[in-house]
Scaffold this motif. Structure first.
Motif, PDB file in Angstrom:
ATOM      1  N   ALA A 204      30.099  50.096  20.768  1.00 43.28           N
ATOM      2  CA  ALA A 204      29.407  51.358  21.061  1.00 43.28           C
ATOM      3  C   ALA A 204      27.949  51.107  21.408  1.00 43.28           C
ATOM      4  CB  ALA A 204      29.514  52.301  19.865  1.00 43.28           C
ATOM      5  N   ARG A 205      27.291  50.239  20.625  1.00 44.34           N
ATOM      6  CA  ARG A 205      25.888  49.920  20.908  1.00 44.34           C
ATOM      7  C   ARG A 205      25.734  49.339  22.312  1.00 44.34           C
ATOM      8  NH1 ARG A 205      21.076  49.109  18.632  1.00 44.34           N
ATOM      9  NH2 ARG A 205      21.798  49.689  16.553  1.00 44.34           N
ATOM     10  N   ASP A 206      26.593  48.404  22.660  1.00 44.78           N
ATOM     11  CA  ASP A 206      26.503  47.776  23.983  1.00 44.78           C
ATOM     12  C   ASP A 206      26.721  48.801  25.096  1.00 44.78           C
ATOM     13  OD1 ASP A 206      26.109  45.389  22.685  1.00 44.78           O
ATOM     14  OD2 ASP A 206      28.161  44.649  22.977  1.00 44.78           O
ATOM     15  N   ALA A 207      27.766  49.619  24.940  1.00 40.24           N
ATOM     16  CA  ALA A 207      28.089  50.599  25.980  1.00 40.24           C
ATOM     17  C   ALA A 207      27.016  51.669  26.106  1.00 40.24           C
ATOM     18  CB  ALA A 207      29.440  51.242  25.682  1.00 40.24           C
ATOM     19  N   LEU A 208      26.496  52.133  24.982  1.00 40.80           N
ATOM     20  CA  LEU A 208      25.488  53.197  25.015  1.00 40.80           C
ATOM     21  C   LEU A 208      24.133  52.671  25.494  1.00 40.80           C
ATOM     22  CD1 LEU A 208      26.635  54.987  21.780  1.00 40.80           C
ATOM     23  CD2 LEU A 208      26.402  56.100  24.020  1.00 40.80           C
ATOM     24  N   ALA A 209      23.811  51.433  25.163  1.00 38.50           N
ATOM     25  CA  ALA A 209      22.573  50.830  25.666  1.00 38.50           C
ATOM     26  C   ALA A 209      22.640  50.675  27.177  1.00 38.50           C
ATOM     27  CB  ALA A 209      22.327  49.486  24.993  1.00 38.50           C
ATOM     28  N   THR A 210      23.790  50.212  27.678  1.00 36.76           N
ATOM     29  CA  THR A 210      23.964  50.051  29.129  1.00 36.76           C
ATOM     30  C   THR A 210      23.837  51.390  29.843  1.00 36.76           C
ATOM     31  OG1 THR A 210      25.393  48.119  28.855  1.00 36.76           O
ATOM     32  CG2 THR A 210      25.564  49.317  30.932  1.00 36.76           C
ATOM     33  N   ALA A 211      24.523  52.419  29.315  1.00 36.81           N
ATOM     34  CA  ALA A 211      24.472  53.745  29.939  1.00 36.81           C
ATOM     35  C   ALA A 211      23.070  54.343  29.861  1.00 36.81           C
ATOM     36  CB  ALA A 211      25.484  54.674  29.273  1.00 36.81           C
ATOM     37  N   SER A 212      22.422  54.209  28.709  1.00 31.72           N
ATOM     38  CA  SER A 212      21.082  54.762  28.534  1.00 31.72           C
ATOM     39  C   SER A 212      20.073  54.079  29.449  1.00 31.72           C
ATOM     40  CB  SER A 212      20.635  54.633  27.074  1.00 31.72           C
ATOM     41  OG  SER A 212      21.501  55.347  26.221  1.00 31.72           O
ATOM     42  N   ASP A 213      20.183  52.759  29.573  1.00 33.91           N
ATOM     43  CA  ASP A 213      19.296  52.018  30.473  1.00 33.91           C
ATOM     44  C   ASP A 213      19.458  52.519  31.912  1.00 33.91           C
ATOM     45  OD1 ASP A 213      18.434  50.518  28.355  1.00 33.91           O
ATOM     46  OD2 ASP A 213      19.567  48.711  28.887  1.00 33.91           O
ATOM     47  N   GLN A 214      20.716  52.701  32.310  1.00 32.17           N
ATOM     48  CA  GLN A 214      20.987  53.143  33.684  1.00 32.17           C
ATOM     49  C   GLN A 214      20.400  54.525  33.947  1.00 32.17           C
ATOM     50  OE1 GLN A 214      25.193  53.370  34.704  1.00 32.17           O
ATOM     51  NE2 GLN A 214      24.762  55.033  36.137  1.00 32.17           N
ATOM     52  N   TYR A 215      20.633  55.463  33.028  1.00 30.27           N
ATOM     53  CA  TYR A 215      20.160  56.831  33.253  1.00 30.27           C
ATOM     54  C   TYR A 215      18.646  56.949  33.112  1.00 30.27           C
ATOM     55  CZ  TYR A 215      25.094  58.053  33.124  1.00 30.27           C
ATOM     56  OH  TYR A 215      26.436  58.130  33.397  1.00 30.27           O
ATOM     57  N   ALA A 216      18.068  56.180  32.194  1.00 30.45           N
ATOM     58  CA  ALA A 216      16.614  56.198  32.038  1.00 30.45           C
ATOM     59  C   ALA A 216      15.936  55.654  33.292  1.00 30.45           C
ATOM     60  CB  ALA A 216      16.206  55.386  30.813  1.00 30.45           C
ATOM     61  N   GLN A 217      16.505  54.608  33.868  1.00 30.46           N
ATOM     62  CA  GLN A 217      15.959  54.058  35.111  1.00 30.46           C
ATOM     63  C   GLN A 217      16.115  55.060  36.253  1.00 30.46           C
ATOM     64  OE1 GLN A 217      17.834  50.414  36.397  1.00 30.46           O
ATOM     65  NE2 GLN A 217      16.148  49.878  37.743  1.00 30.46           N
ATOM     66  N   GLN A 218      17.276  55.707  36.276  1.00 33.03           N
ATOM     67  CA  GLN A 218      17.531  56.721  37.307  1.00 33.03           C
ATOM     68  C   GLN A 218      16.529  57.860  37.202  1.00 33.03           C
ATOM     69  OE1 GLN A 218      21.799  57.382  37.361  1.00 33.03           O
ATOM     70  NE2 GLN A 218      21.529  59.302  38.469  1.00 33.03           N
ATOM     71  N   LEU A 219      16.205  58.235  35.961  1.00 29.84           N
ATOM     72  CA  LEU A 219      15.289  59.354  35.720  1.00 29.84           C
ATOM     73  C   LEU A 219      13.833  58.931  35.844  1.00 29.84           C
ATOM     74  CD1 LEU A 219      15.227  62.349  34.811  1.00 29.84           C
ATOM     75  CD2 LEU A 219      15.165  61.519  32.449  1.00 29.84           C
ATOM     76  N   GLY A 220      13.582  57.646  35.661  1.00 30.35           N
ATOM     77  CA  GLY A 220      12.200  57.178  35.683  1.00 30.35           C
ATOM     78  C   GLY A 220      11.445  57.501  34.418  1.00 30.35           C
ATOM     79  N   ARG A 221      12.200  57.649  33.311  1.00 29.64           N
ATOM     80  CA  ARG A 221      11.598  57.938  32.002  1.00 29.64           C
ATOM     81  C   ARG A 221      12.164  56.975  30.965  1.00 29.64           C
ATOM     82  NH1 ARG A 221       9.302  63.229  31.324  1.00 29.64           N
ATOM     83  NH2 ARG A 221       8.769  63.995  33.418  1.00 29.64           N
TER      84      ARG A 221
END
Length: 229
Positions: free
Chosen positions: A123-140
């Motif tokens: 879960a940590r690995d999957a959520l970190a990957t998803a969060s990194d992707q969306y944070a980069q997409q958002l620029g925040r």
């Protein structure tokens, strides 16, 4: 106030809670873990609360009977992982081994804690990957990510940019985990649930309606999986 046992078959354990804000007696059954809470206003006596509880016994038992049964994690049982039901079986490896068709464990007695530890890491690995992707997409960027076994929410985002998620999301279909990550990252831009917030969610994960509904309809089943005796 403590606890009260409502006698019967089976007995029902009830948490008694005194509240200065409550205006009336109320009875609540958690869909997540089946816990029963009786809230009593500060001005009311405990005996009034017990009488109210007894008057609601039929409703309470019917409500509890409709809850998803607790599913203990043990060899021979099935466990949902990424939306798929997999049998838990004995394996030859010294570690938990997850294949496309089964969850293999080296020892029946320690199956539950071993699987729980594996799922937390996944879960940590999957959520970190998803969060990194969306944070980069958002620029925040976010500041930190933590994994817990929360009961009241699937995730959160603090004003300091700390993301928190329930590790049980790894059991849900992958799109559900992705939606929750997009939802919490969207709070880095909008710390509310306004139309502007949902516009951000839609920009990150356009098809969020279906996984959001899945959590509403089936999320309690994830909490009914019992890893601890």
């Amino acid at each position: 106030m403590g606890r009260h046992t409502l006698e019967g078959n089976p007995p029902i354990e009830v948490s008694l809670r005194k509240s200065a804000r409550a205006r009336r007696l109320s009875l609540r059954v958690s869909r997540l873990d089946g816990r029963v809470t009786l809230t009593v206003p500060q001005s009311a006596a405990e005996r009034e609360g017990i009488a109210f509880l007894r008057s609601k016994e039929s409703w309470l038992r019917q409500h509890l009977s409709q809850l998803t049964p607790v599913r203990p994690v043990t060899v021979g049982a099935e466990l949902m992982l990424r939306g798929q039901m997999l049998p838990i079986v004995m394996g030859l490896s010294k570690r938990v081994r997850i294949t496309p068709t089964a969850i293999e464990v080296p020892d029946a007695q320690t199956a539950a804690p071993r699987i729980k530890a594996q799922l937390r890491q996944m879960a940590r690995d999957a959520l970190a990957t998803a969060s990194d992707q969306y944070a980069q997409q958002l620029g925040r960027p976010y500041t930190r990510l933590s994994i817990r076994d929360t009961r009241s929410r699937w995730g959160s985002c603090s004003s300091a940019g700390v993301l928190m998620y329930s590790w049980r999301l790894i059991m849900a279909p992958p799109e559900v985990l992705e939606y929750v990550a997009a939802h919490e990252v969207a709070h880095l831009a909008e710390m509310n649930h306004s139309p502007a917030f949902w516009n951000v969610v839609a920009s990150l994960y356009p098809d969020y309606a279906e996984p959001r509904q899945w959590l509403r309809d089936h999320g309690d089943t994830l909490h009914r999986v019992q890893f601890d005796n």
